[in-house]
Design a protein around this motif. Structure first.
Motif, PDB file in Angstrom:
ATOM      1  N   THR A   1       3.947  -0.694 -12.859  1.00  0.00           N
ATOM      2  CA  THR A   1       3.095   0.389 -13.383  1.00  0.00           C
ATOM      3  C   THR A   1       3.882   1.113 -14.477  1.00  0.00           C
ATOM      4  O   THR A   1       3.643   2.280 -14.749  1.00  0.00           O
ATOM      5  N   GLY A   2       4.849   0.425 -15.053  1.00  0.00           N
ATOM      6  CA  GLY A   2       5.666   1.027 -16.104  1.00  0.00           C
ATOM      7  C   GLY A   2       6.892   1.705 -15.534  1.00  0.00           C
ATOM      8  O   GLY A   2       7.577   2.466 -16.215  1.00  0.00           O
ATOM      9  N   ASP A   3       7.173   1.423 -14.282  1.00  0.00           N
ATOM     10  CA  ASP A   3       8.291   2.064 -13.600  1.00  0.00           C
ATOM     11  C   ASP A   3       9.095   0.968 -12.890  1.00  0.00           C
ATOM     12  O   ASP A   3       9.312   1.023 -11.685  1.00  0.00           O
ATOM     13  N   GLY A   4       9.482  -0.050 -13.631  1.00  0.00           N
ATOM     14  CA  GLY A   4      10.198  -1.178 -13.046  1.00  0.00           C
ATOM     15  C   GLY A   4       9.238  -2.223 -12.502  1.00  0.00           C
ATOM     16  O   GLY A   4       8.011  -2.041 -12.505  1.00  0.00           O
ATOM     17  N   VAL A   5       9.806  -3.329 -12.056  1.00  0.00           N
ATOM     18  CA  VAL A   5       9.009  -4.457 -11.556  1.00  0.00           C
ATOM     19  C   VAL A   5       9.367  -4.689 -10.092  1.00  0.00           C
ATOM     20  O   VAL A   5      10.543  -4.751  -9.747  1.00  0.00           O
ATOM     21  N   HIS A   6       8.352  -4.797  -9.267  1.00  0.00           N
ATOM     22  CA  HIS A   6       8.603  -4.924  -7.832  1.00  0.00           C
ATOM     23  C   HIS A   6       7.852  -6.124  -7.269  1.00  0.00           C
ATOM     24  O   HIS A   6       6.721  -6.390  -7.673  1.00  0.00           O
TER      25      HIS A   6
ATOM     26  N   HIS B   1      -7.110   7.585  -7.484  1.00  0.00           N
ATOM     27  CA  HIS B   1      -7.987   6.506  -7.959  1.00  0.00           C
ATOM     28  C   HIS B   1      -7.206   5.235  -8.226  1.00  0.00           C
ATOM     29  O   HIS B   1      -7.640   4.133  -7.913  1.00  0.00           O
ATOM     30  N   PHE B   2      -6.033   5.434  -8.808  1.00  0.00           N
ATOM     31  CA  PHE B   2      -5.237   4.283  -9.194  1.00  0.00           C
ATOM     32  C   PHE B   2      -4.754   3.516  -7.968  1.00  0.00           C
ATOM     33  O   PHE B   2      -4.829   2.293  -7.908  1.00  0.00           O
ATOM     34  N   SER B   3      -4.301   4.245  -6.955  1.00  0.00           N
ATOM     35  CA  SER B   3      -3.843   3.536  -5.755  1.00  0.00           C
ATOM     36  C   SER B   3      -5.032   2.885  -5.059  1.00  0.00           C
ATOM     37  O   SER B   3      -4.909   1.786  -4.507  1.00  0.00           O
ATOM     38  N   GLY B   4      -6.192   3.506  -5.113  1.00  0.00           N
ATOM     39  CA  GLY B   4      -7.399   2.898  -4.528  1.00  0.00           C
ATOM     40  C   GLY B   4      -7.730   1.592  -5.217  1.00  0.00           C
ATOM     41  O   GLY B   4      -8.075   0.588  -4.578  1.00  0.00           O
TER      42      GLY B   4
ATOM     43  N   GLU C   1       0.825  -1.204   0.000  1.00  0.00           N
ATOM     44  CA  GLU C   1       0.000   0.000   0.000  1.00  0.00           C
ATOM     45  C   GLU C   1       0.865   1.263   0.000  1.00  0.00           C
ATOM     46  O   GLU C   1       0.635   2.191  -0.761  1.00  0.00           O
ATOM     47  N   ARG C   2       1.881   1.251   0.869  1.00  0.00           N
ATOM     48  CA  ARG C   2       2.794   2.407   0.955  1.00  0.00           C
ATOM     49  C   ARG C   2       3.519   2.590  -0.380  1.00  0.00           C
ATOM     50  O   ARG C   2       3.658   3.685  -0.886  1.00  0.00           O
ATOM     51  N   HIS C   3       3.939   1.471  -0.965  1.00  0.00           N
ATOM     52  CA  HIS C   3       4.670   1.533  -2.228  1.00  0.00           C
ATOM     53  C   HIS C   3       3.811   2.142  -3.330  1.00  0.00           C
ATOM     54  O   HIS C   3       4.256   2.996  -4.101  1.00  0.00           O
ATOM     55  N   ILE C   4       2.564   1.731  -3.366  1.00  0.00           N
ATOM     56  CA  ILE C   4       1.649   2.241  -4.396  1.00  0.00           C
ATOM     57  C   ILE C   4       1.407   3.734  -4.187  1.00  0.00           C
ATOM     58  O   ILE C   4       1.459   4.530  -5.125  1.00  0.00           O
ATOM     59  N   ILE C   5       1.163   4.112  -2.950  1.00  0.00           N
ATOM     60  CA  ILE C   5       0.877   5.525  -2.663  1.00  0.00           C
ATOM     61  C   ILE C   5       2.094   6.381  -3.012  1.00  0.00           C
ATOM     62  O   ILE C   5       1.983   7.430  -3.644  1.00  0.00           O
ATOM     63  N   GLU C   6       3.284   5.906  -2.631  1.00  0.00           N
ATOM     64  CA  GLU C   6       4.488   6.685  -2.934  1.00  0.00           C
ATOM     65  C   GLU C   6       4.720   6.764  -4.443  1.00  0.00           C
ATOM     66  O   GLU C   6       5.122   7.807  -4.948  1.00  0.00           O
ATOM     67  N   GLY C   7       4.425   5.674  -5.135  1.00  0.00           N
ATOM     68  CA  GLY C   7       4.565   5.676  -6.598  1.00  0.00           C
ATOM     69  C   GLY C   7       3.625   6.698  -7.201  1.00  0.00           C
ATOM     70  O   GLY C   7       3.978   7.422  -8.130  1.00  0.00           O
ATOM     71  N   GLU C   8       2.420   6.779  -6.692  1.00  0.00           N
ATOM     72  CA  GLU C   8       1.452   7.714  -7.257  1.00  0.00           C
ATOM     73  C   GLU C   8       1.829   9.162  -6.944  1.00  0.00           C
ATOM     74  O   GLU C   8       1.663  10.056  -7.775  1.00  0.00           O
ATOM     75  N   ARG C   9       2.380   9.365  -5.765  1.00  0.00           N
ATOM     76  CA  ARG C   9       2.806  10.720  -5.390  1.00  0.00           C
ATOM     77  C   ARG C   9       3.847  11.277  -6.347  1.00  0.00           C
ATOM     78  O   ARG C   9       3.944  12.476  -6.556  1.00  0.00           O
ATOM     79  N   ALA C  10       4.640  10.346  -6.910  1.00  0.00           N
ATOM     80  CA  ALA C  10       5.697  10.785  -7.831  1.00  0.00           C
ATOM     81  C   ALA C  10       5.101  11.326  -9.141  1.00  0.00           C
ATOM     82  O   ALA C  10       5.793  11.905  -9.955  1.00  0.00           O
ATOM     83  N   HIS C  11       3.793  11.087  -9.361  1.00  0.00           N
ATOM     84  CA  HIS C  11       3.171  11.573 -10.594  1.00  0.00           C
ATOM     85  C   HIS C  11       2.238  12.723 -10.292  1.00  0.00           C
ATOM     86  O   HIS C  11       1.138  12.521  -9.769  1.00  0.00           O
ATOM     87  N   PRO C  12       2.654  13.944 -10.620  1.00  0.00           N
ATOM     88  CA  PRO C  12       1.817  15.100 -10.325  1.00  0.00           C
ATOM     89  C   PRO C  12       0.474  14.957 -11.049  1.00  0.00           C
ATOM     90  O   PRO C  12       0.423  14.456 -12.164  1.00  0.00           O
TER      91      PRO C  12
END
Ligand code: AHM
Ligand code: MG
Length: 336
Positions: free
Chosen positions: A177-182, A27-30, A11-22
């Motif tokens: 999400t197109g930003d590497g594989v985790h 919605h996407f993290s949800g 969850e934290r990873h997704i939220i931080e990933g989304e924050r990087a995109h202004p």
């Protein structure tokens, strides 16, 4: 605290990933959060499958004619029910259902389309072999309201996210999400997926090939030549390759991602278009493998460039390390 001791939940990873995109709206993290919940519910059932009377065919066949096990049906419903009311999706499609799945009228629709294979490798369930869930997410292209078939029938390069969960000795979720594989490993004691494999890179070349070689005599001559080449002895190119085949795509591709080499399900005389499904299996895996530095092809064309025409279409698949897949393509195209 040293970095390697940082505990990062998905969850934290997704939220931080989304924050990087202004401009991200959350919605996407949800959406990914809701999906993760569905995976945990499926994991719970899969891991107690041997204990309860839930195994065995449900007496139906899916649209591709395969036996449907009860757990497939269960997983299919869990994902639909977890995702139908969050307001993130406009439409869904599942390998287990012939047509698109609409969002019920009473719930809001959103900007994404979800495609999924709820439980891949289901013929392995009774033998306690790894099985998995595969998902693929597209941005909607229809204007608003209920989503349509066209929202699902997009080329793989348009995916905004894709991933899989492998249920096994440990359960892992791998996504991009197109930003590497985790990769995240489920800690069952706290019910959380924790970051365990950051920025996975597939080796440029491997020494394992993975195919159902029982079909050898149904393959075309060029493909036979390629596999015979892998059998030959040559120190410089690490041949002969080892052969590994579980028969559960998620497990075979997961091993290929970590160790390198090639996984293939080619066309054969019985399945002229191959066995695997473009939208539910090949596109999401191709997105992941490419993001990890690998390659995915139908032998002649990049998987992600294929323009789909039907939801359940099949395609031959060659996927894995860049150099291995490129070499397979040369053989298939008769250039070697
Ligand atoms: P499924 O979606 O019905 O489970 O079928 C897909 C599975 C893949 O996981 C696997 O790679 C393939 O079928 C194995 O097929 P085969 O038994 O022909 O080797
Ligand atoms: Mg499948």
């Amino acid at each position: 605290m040293p970095d390697q001791q940082k505990v990062v939940t998905i969850e934290r990873h997704i939220i931080e990933g989304e924050r990087a995109h202004p401009g991200a709206t959350g919605h996407f993290s949800g959406l990914l959060r809701d999906l993760t919940l569905a995976f945990k519910v499926i994991w719970r059932e899969v891991s107690k499958a041997g204990l309860v009377d839930i195994l065995g065919a449900a007496g139906q066949t899916n649209v591709s004619g395969d036996d449907v096990k009860k757990l497939d049906v269960y997983a299919d419903e869990v994902i639909y029910k977890a995702m139908d009311h969050g307001g993130h999706l406009c439409v869904m499609a599942s390998e287990e259902n012939e047509d698109v799945l609409h969002i019920p009228d009473q719930y809001p629709t959103g900007r994404y389309a979800l495609l999924y294979d709820p439980l891949d490798g289901s013929s392995n369930i009774d033998a306690n072999v790894n099985i998995g869930t595969i998902f693929s997410i597209y941005r909607r292209i229809s204007p608003s309201g209920k989503g349509r078939l066209e929202d699902c029938l997009q080329s793989g390069y348009k995916q905004v996210a894709a991933g899989y969960v492998i249920y096994g000795s440990s359960t892992m979720l791998v996504y991009t999400t197109g930003d590497g594989v985790h990769g995240f490993t489920l800690d069952p004691s706290i019910g959380e997926f924790l970051l365990s494999h950051e920025d996975i890179r597939i080796p440029k070349r491997g020494k394992i090939y993975s195919a159902n070689e029982g079909n050898f005599h149904r393959w075309d001559e060029n493909l036979k030549k390629y596999v015979q080449y892998l059998h030959e002895e040559d120190k410089n190119t690490n041949r002969p390759y080892s052969q590994r085949y579980i028969g559960s795509m998620v497990a075979d591709v997961h091993r290929t991602l970590l160790y390198g080499g090639i996984f293939m399900y080619p066309a054969d005389k019985k399945n002229p278009e191959g066995k695997l499904r473009l939208m539910y299996e090949c596109n999401p895996m191709a997105f992941i493998i490419e993001q990890a530095g690998g390659r995915a092809s139908n032998g002649k064309q990049r998987i992600l460039d294929i323009q789909p025409s039907t939801l359940h279409q099949h395609t031959p698949l060659f996927i894995g390390s860049e150099e291995d897949v490129a070499l397979a393509e040369e053989f298939i195209q008769g250039k070697r």
